[in-house]
Design a protein around this motif. Structure first.
Motif, short mmCIF file in Angstrom:
data_model
loop_
_atom_site.label_atom_id
_atom_site.label_comp_id
_atom_site.label_asym_id
_atom_site.label_seq_id
_atom_site.Cartn_x
_atom_site.Cartn_y
_atom_site.Cartn_z
N GLY A 21 1.55 7.12 -15.31
CA GLY A 21 2.17 8.08 -16.24
C GLY A 21 3.49 8.59 -15.71
O GLY A 21 4.47 8.69 -16.45
N ARG A 22 3.54 8.87 -14.42
CA ARG A 22 4.79 9.38 -13.85
C ARG A 22 5.89 8.33 -13.83
O ARG A 22 7.06 8.68 -13.79
N TYR A 23 5.51 7.02 -13.83
CA TYR A 23 6.54 5.98 -13.90
C TYR A 23 7.39 6.12 -15.17
O TYR A 23 8.51 5.62 -15.23
N PHE A 24 6.85 6.79 -16.19
CA PHE A 24 7.58 6.94 -17.44
C PHE A 24 8.21 8.33 -17.55
O PHE A 24 8.81 8.66 -18.56
N VAL A 25 8.04 9.16 -16.53
CA VAL A 25 8.55 10.52 -16.64
C VAL A 25 9.51 10.84 -15.48
O VAL A 25 10.73 10.85 -15.68
N ASP A 26 9.00 11.08 -14.31
CA ASP A 26 9.90 11.49 -13.24
C ASP A 26 9.83 10.60 -12.01
O ASP A 26 10.45 10.92 -10.99
N ALA A 72 7.71 0.05 -17.26
CA ALA A 72 8.47 1.24 -16.86
C ALA A 72 9.82 0.86 -16.24
O ALA A 72 10.82 1.56 -16.40
N LEU A 109 -3.91 6.20 -13.03
CA LEU A 109 -3.30 6.38 -14.35
C LEU A 109 -2.24 7.49 -14.32
O LEU A 109 -1.26 7.45 -15.05
N GLU A 110 -2.47 8.45 -13.47
CA GLU A 110 -1.49 9.53 -13.26
C GLU A 110 -0.19 8.97 -12.67
O GLU A 110 0.91 9.30 -13.12
N THR A 157 10.28 6.96 -12.32
CA THR A 157 10.57 5.63 -12.86
C THR A 157 11.17 4.75 -11.76
O THR A 157 12.13 5.15 -11.09
N HIS A 215 -2.16 10.55 -6.03
CA HIS A 215 -2.45 10.52 -7.47
C HIS A 215 -3.73 9.73 -7.76
O HIS A 215 -4.17 8.96 -6.92
#
Lengths: 555, 555
Positions: free
Chosen positions: B140-145, B179, B136-137, B147, B133
């Motif tokens: 970002g994923r820490y808050f989506v899939d 997160a 920042l990507e 965590t 990654h």
């Protein structure tokens, strides 16, 4: 300027001078950092200087409206020329500051409710727009060339030391406060109440200079509540096409929905239509989304694994507290939202953005800017753009990339799905598809360098109307793209002017998909498919935990 | 699964169970949240479960190395199958956890120092890479899939309540902690010291579960220090071309520099060469950049107005403290860095990214992935990509957009400048320009879906070598692009195979610019142009405030 005589701590000493002035003017009225509400004008007159960049917190939900009103009532002979930084121009006082001559320059992201008045002030020369941004872009500039000198923010509670509890509506606060507090700026918070012990600390007291308890709680808008009773059968049909033609086709598991009834319809047929297709656990598992009440039935049905939010939604507090496996909550049980992180997630960690728009042109460019209104775009540009820095793959991203690249001699790369969902006619029979966007004229009127486009055609992958889906990824020439768009534009002038043979050819190639091509029986597209058909159903689906705001209590 | 029997607070009750186990195992060894260092293994064995997603903090600077070592020493019979989340694979222990069987899956951003060993572990089947990654990507994923269930972080100090002071090296901590803490995860911090009163609070105690004082301070790498003594005259020439041909040409005022000697040379000739061109106050005013020591002379000369940083740099503490008008500092005078916000700024608020690379192909794609190494890209993809969600304009952005769009019937749009700077031959006479990137073979070896490209050719706007500048914005066909690249590829095989007539034609059209086309006298390209020629000069330029780490004290 450089040179040996240069002063390098101007900002710090200027900050100290402001704080000293405030201390002198307020004297014993100040209790530590805490100020009585009736002295707010005195404080602002002391700590704000002419020409300052002032950030006033207010997005599409939470508003620092007490501080905003106080700012609008300052004496323009003493304080003027302010450069306002605002996520959203939502309240009258946001523009009053310009009308009264306190402020003169504006950088912002969205202005829905005040778009017409904003345009009038620009025309009258009372307001000079720096630029329109997407939220994360505006936050980014706070750390580069638009750092606030003074920030006026809103929190739910403060303790006596000045620690803040923002609770479920954290939203923009962390980004604003960090940029201000760590560049020797001044942070003033309005809070609903002052308490001995906070449920949790969201902003450390070190980052806050003054706290004032506002006479009334901050204003907050239940912007993401959609009454299912208002969803039409056309919208149900479009939602069915979205689920079968896009969600299932690309295995979309991480996504953001725009605001509106089109996407609310999708949320509401997940537990019925998507369930009947065997899609539970296969689509729509992870969301970057505010806690939409319309998502409750899908959550209850086990479709949704996680939701991270930009902000919260009024009435959802108890439901969220009872569903901590789904939402991001603190140890106190209430939600933590964060617009900056959720926008980063929406940009980089989602495979699809789907949302509505007002106008689409023949290249697929879309805009919500219409004549006489300067509305801005909020988060849409950030989420509705291909994230070209993205490097992790997923089935959806790879498939979209393959479709875009097929037959082209280029380095393989994935693509974000960006879906624009629109009925061919909007209110008052205005066609959604146009030869030329109003944005061109808006740009001319407002002196913008380029037209204000919400989502550029080359970022859009699909356009979905009641007539079908146009898959722009598969178009190979500007002509094909134009005909694909005309081919789903219905009985609008743009749609009627289609080249019928070319459109049929595109349909044969599956560039255009009609409901029947997807095996969708249009007779099933009724409101019966909605898992909740009114607000009461949503409350029932939540087990009584969802508590809609009064204006939505229509039973 | 849905249904009436569904449990909705599994994460919270599982968290409680872990905390209870820890409490029982540690008993009175725990003093509130504070744990003695010699009990860390006991804590980790209790609060980590098999298969957990575990985020171990460590970017290219600060490392939670005490916790990383403890993790690698866990008993794989008790704890295994961990899914590691790491910004940077930098230390041996980051891979030891895989070799020892404690962890099996990895998502990350960069692995420079461990790239070869990482590739070997992948080949041996001991490590399964989820994806590479950009920072920042990954956040970002820490808050989506992605965590984290448990996060192991590093801070400079804690107070007895568990509030953390991260000081200048805040870096990734806020993103990781938020997160984890707000999804019922567990946060464990190693700190250099425990104090009664922190200089400031960077992370509230509410967000932290356990604190351990590590026997030695956390490891930190002075990664952004470049000794000016190592800058070559070729690099000075390239820097002159960059300033005259790109910075001045596009009026670049907001920018990020990659790491390396190429860009350090630019920083060091701002006060000399750029000054002689009258460019002070006209270029390079706002930076999203770590506090590079090489920037000191430009700061002292009055070129630089602001710097926001991803992380800090060892030895720059006193200098930063004395230049608060330039850097982001807290009320305590020490810097506040924040990688997430600085990356958002680098993506959205900068007009240019300029950096070096290892390999460039004939489409302009570049990669640092070479055979037998899986290195990742760090922040480069996020900053070296056109920010398609950007909506505010600037002269640089508009000009680049006009050049890209000229003669094309498209909606006008700006462009970010993405400059790849490279000498035509790198170490060991390996040509920088290649017909085919090694990334294709790396993808095959490691089973990646697509080749690991650092910056895609269609995001690159300029390629700068000692032979000149190729402006890819002005190329209209793949053939033109290929010849523009060959035309600056020097005596490498790719450069020798140029079509001489086409290259001369591109030069006439200013697609290719040589030093002489820019009016640059190559005889001036000497090390005399560097405002500091060695480390001692940098210290002198800082007025003695910069205190280089020992390994750079070569006088």
């Amino acid at each position: 300027m450089g040179g040996p005589d240069r002063v390098w701590n101007h900002q710090q000493s200027n900050r100290r001078a402001r704080l000293e002035r405030a201390g002198e003017a307020l004297g014993t009225a100040l209790s530590g950092k805490i100020l009585p509400a009736n002295r707010i004008a005195d404080l602002l007159h002391q700590v704000i200087e002419c020409g300052d960049r002032v950030c006033l917190e207010g997005n599409n939900q939470k508003q620092a409206n007490f501080l905003g009103k106080a700012l609008a009532q300052l004496d323009p002979a003493r304080i003027n020329g302010l450069h306002m930084l605002l996520s959203v121009i939502a309240l009258p006082e946001h523009l009053d500051v310009f009308e009264k001559g306190v402020a003169s320059r504006l950088d912002f992201s969205f202005s829905g409710p005040q778009a017409a008045r904003l345009a009038r002030l620009v025309m009258a020369g009372q307001l000079n727009i720096g630029a329109i941004h997407t939220y994360l872009e505006l936050f980014g500039r706070y750390f580069v060339d638009l750092t606030p000198r003074v920030s006026l923010i809103a929190a739910e509670a403060a303790d006596r030391a000045g620690n803040l509890y923002t609770g479920p509506n954290t939203e923009d606060t962390p980004a604003i406060v960090e940029a201000t507090a760590f560049k020797s700026g001044i942070v003033i918070a309005q809070v609903n109440r002052i308490v001995d012990t906070l449920p949790r600390v969201d902003v450390p007291a070190d980052w806050v200079d003054f706290v004032v308890q506002s006479p009334a709680p901050y204003y907050i808008e239940p912007l993401f509540t959609r009454d299912p009773a208002q969803i039409s059968e056309v919208q149900v049909l479009m939602a069915m096409m979205a689920i079968k033609g896009i969600y299932a086709e690309y295995e979309i598991n991480r996504l953001n929905h725009g605001i509106g009834f089109d996407t609310a319809a999708i949320e509401l047929i997940l537990p019925t239509y998507a369930q009947s297709l065997g899609l539970r656990g296969k689509i729509a598992r992870h969301w970057a989304l505010n806690p939409h009440p319309a998502l409750i039935p899908a959550i209850e049905a086990g479709f949704v694994e996680s939701v991270h939010s930009f902000g919260s939604e009024l009435g959802m507090e108890d439901y969220i507290r009872a569903r901590p496996d789904i939402f991001f909550v603190g140890p106190d049980g209430s939600m933590r939202s964060n617009r900056a992180f959720c926008q980063a997630a929406g940009h980089y960690a989602c495979d699809m953005f789907i949302g509505s728009t007002l106008q689409i042109d023949l290249q697929g460019n879309s805009s919500t800017a219409t004549l006489g209104r300067i509305s801005g775009f909020g988060g849409a540009p950030n989420m509705g753009a291909d994230a070209r820095g993205r490097r992790h793959d997923s089935p959806a991203w790879l498939k979209a990339g393959r479709q875009a690249d097929e037959g082209r001699n280029v380095m393989p790369r994935g693509r974000k799905l960006v879906v624009q969902m629109v009925e061919t006619f909007r209110e008052h029979m205005a066609p959604a598809f146009v030869e030329t966007l109003d944005a061109w004229q808006v740009a001319e009127q407002a002196g913008m360098a380029i037209p204000p486009v919400m989502i550029y055609g080359d970022d859009v992958t699909h356009i979905l109307t009641e007539e079908g889906i146009a898959n722009l990824l598969l178009c190979r020439t500007p002509e094909e793209r134009e005909q694909a768009i005309r081919g789903v534009a219905g009985y609008s002038p743009v749609g009627m002017a289609r080249d019928r043979r070319m459109v049929e050819n595109l349909r044969d190639r599956k560039v255009i998909l009609r409901a029947e091509d997807l095996g969708i029986d249009k007779r099933l597209a009724t409101r019966d498919l909605l898992a909740a058909r009114n607000m009461k159903d949503l409350v029932r689906a939540s087990g009584g935990l969802y508590d809609p705001p009064k204006r939505f209590r229509n039973w």
